[in-house]
Scaffold this motif. Structure first.
Motif, PDB file in Angstrom:
ATOM      1  N   LYS A   1       0.836  -1.188   0.000  1.00 30.70           N
ATOM      2  CA  LYS A   1       0.000   0.000   0.000  1.00 30.70           C
ATOM      3  C   LYS A   1       0.875   1.243   0.000  1.00 30.70           C
ATOM      4  O   LYS A   1       1.995   1.235   0.496  1.00 30.70           O
ATOM      5  CB  LYS A   1      -0.891   0.014   1.238  1.00 30.70           C
ATOM      6  N   SER A   2       0.316   2.298  -0.542  1.00 27.05           N
ATOM      7  CA  SER A   2       0.999   3.579  -0.562  1.00 27.05           C
ATOM      8  C   SER A   2      -0.027   4.656  -0.232  1.00 27.05           C
ATOM      9  O   SER A   2      -1.120   4.658  -0.802  1.00 27.05           O
ATOM     10  CB  SER A   2       1.606   3.834  -1.940  1.00 27.05           C
ATOM     11  N   ILE A   3       0.335   5.529   0.697  1.00 27.14           N
ATOM     12  CA  ILE A   3      -0.556   6.640   1.002  1.00 27.14           C
ATOM     13  C   ILE A   3       0.222   7.951   0.875  1.00 27.14           C
ATOM     14  O   ILE A   3       1.407   8.025   1.193  1.00 27.14           O
ATOM     15  CB  ILE A   3      -1.185   6.533   2.412  1.00 27.14           C
ATOM     16  N   CYS A   4      -0.480   8.960   0.391  1.00 31.44           N
ATOM     17  CA  CYS A   4       0.129  10.281   0.258  1.00 31.44           C
ATOM     18  C   CYS A   4       0.073  10.967   1.617  1.00 31.44           C
ATOM     19  O   CYS A   4      -1.007  11.183   2.157  1.00 31.44           O
ATOM     20  CB  CYS A   4      -0.596  11.099  -0.809  1.00 31.44           C
ATOM     21  N   VAL A   5       1.241  11.279   2.172  1.00 37.22           N
ATOM     22  CA  VAL A   5       1.299  11.916   3.490  1.00 37.22           C
ATOM     23  C   VAL A   5       1.581  13.420   3.396  1.00 37.22           C
ATOM     24  O   VAL A   5       1.408  14.144   4.374  1.00 37.22           O
ATOM     25  CB  VAL A   5       2.329  11.223   4.418  1.00 37.22           C
TER      26      VAL A   5
ATOM     27  N   GLU B   1       0.897  16.506   0.343  1.00 34.75           N
ATOM     28  CA  GLU B   1       0.422  16.842  -0.996  1.00 34.75           C
ATOM     29  C   GLU B   1       0.956  18.194  -1.436  1.00 34.75           C
ATOM     30  O   GLU B   1       1.179  19.088  -0.616  1.00 34.75           O
ATOM     31  CB  GLU B   1      -1.108  16.902  -1.024  1.00 34.75           C
TER      32      GLU B   1
ATOM     33  N   LYS C   1      11.274   4.087   7.322  1.00 38.83           N
ATOM     34  CA  LYS C   1      10.109   3.988   6.450  1.00 38.83           C
ATOM     35  C   LYS C   1      10.506   4.206   4.992  1.00 38.83           C
ATOM     36  O   LYS C   1      11.456   4.922   4.685  1.00 38.83           O
ATOM     37  CB  LYS C   1       9.033   5.006   6.838  1.00 38.83           C
TER      38      LYS C   1
ATOM     39  N   GLU D   1       3.124  15.782  -9.119  1.00 35.93           N
ATOM     40  CA  GLU D   1       1.707  16.118  -9.227  1.00 35.93           C
ATOM     41  C   GLU D   1       1.461  17.135 -10.330  1.00 35.93           C
ATOM     42  O   GLU D   1       0.469  17.048 -11.046  1.00 35.93           O
ATOM     43  CB  GLU D   1       1.183  16.616  -7.883  1.00 35.93           C
TER      44      GLU D   1
ATOM     45  N   HIS E   1       4.850  10.069  -0.713  1.00 37.03           N
ATOM     46  CA  HIS E   1       4.081   8.857  -0.466  1.00 37.03           C
ATOM     47  C   HIS E   1       4.835   7.926   0.481  1.00 37.03           C
ATOM     48  O   HIS E   1       6.026   7.683   0.311  1.00 37.03           O
ATOM     49  CB  HIS E   1       3.804   8.134  -1.781  1.00 37.03           C
TER      50      HIS E   1
ATOM     51  N   ASN F   1       5.202   4.216   1.633  1.00 42.24           N
ATOM     52  CA  ASN F   1       4.957   2.880   1.093  1.00 42.24           C
ATOM     53  C   ASN F   1       5.007   1.852   2.211  1.00 42.24           C
ATOM     54  O   ASN F   1       5.883   1.895   3.066  1.00 42.24           O
ATOM     55  CB  ASN F   1       5.996   2.526   0.021  1.00 42.24           C
ATOM     56  N   ASP F   2       4.074   0.941   2.177  1.00 45.07           N
ATOM     57  CA  ASP F   2       4.011  -0.108   3.204  1.00 45.07           C
ATOM     58  C   ASP F   2       4.104  -1.460   2.544  1.00 45.07           C
ATOM     59  O   ASP F   2       3.492  -1.734   1.574  1.00 45.07           O
ATOM     60  CB  ASP F   2       2.706   0.036   3.994  1.00 45.07           C
TER      61      ASP F   2
END
Length: 108
Positions: free
Chosen positions: A6-10, A12, A82, A89, A105, A107-108
């Motif tokens: 998974k990847s989340i934008c932390v 922007e 991490k 963007e 981003h 990444n997990d």
């Protein structure tokens, strides 16, 4: 059972700082597309900023730094082991300045 990474934008829409000092940045940026991935490389020995993080493109060129507005947060993620990366963007040419906006981003 295999789980998908998974990847989340932390962060922007943060500007890549220092693009003005990259020779031929305008020409280099013409090769980028939205979503372009950037490696974020910790530069803890930087004499100007203890939280400095270099932004490298896919060719390994340093194209700038993570903005000081959020670099401490991102540096702490990296220092904590991490996996983070930048993703383009948007970009804009303003005179001689190539403005790159990226998301950071996790990444997990």
């Amino acid at each position: 059972m295999t789980t998908k990474a998974k990847s989340i934008c932390v962060v922007e829409n943060t500007s890549v700082a220092g693009t003005r000092f990259v020779p031929d940045m305008a020409d280099i940026a013409k090769t980028y597309r939205t979503g372009e991935r950037f490696s974020l490389v910790r530069d803890a020995q930087n004499p100007h900023d203890a939280w400095a993080i270099e932004v490298h493109d896919g060719a390994g060129r340093r194209v700038g730094y993570v903005s000081c507005e959020c670099n401490e947060f991102v540096a702490r993620l990296i220092d904590g082991g991490k996996s983070v990366e930048g993703r383009l963007e948007s970009m804009e040419q303003i005179g001689t300045w190539t403005r790159l906006l990226m998301g950071v981003h996790l990444n997990d």
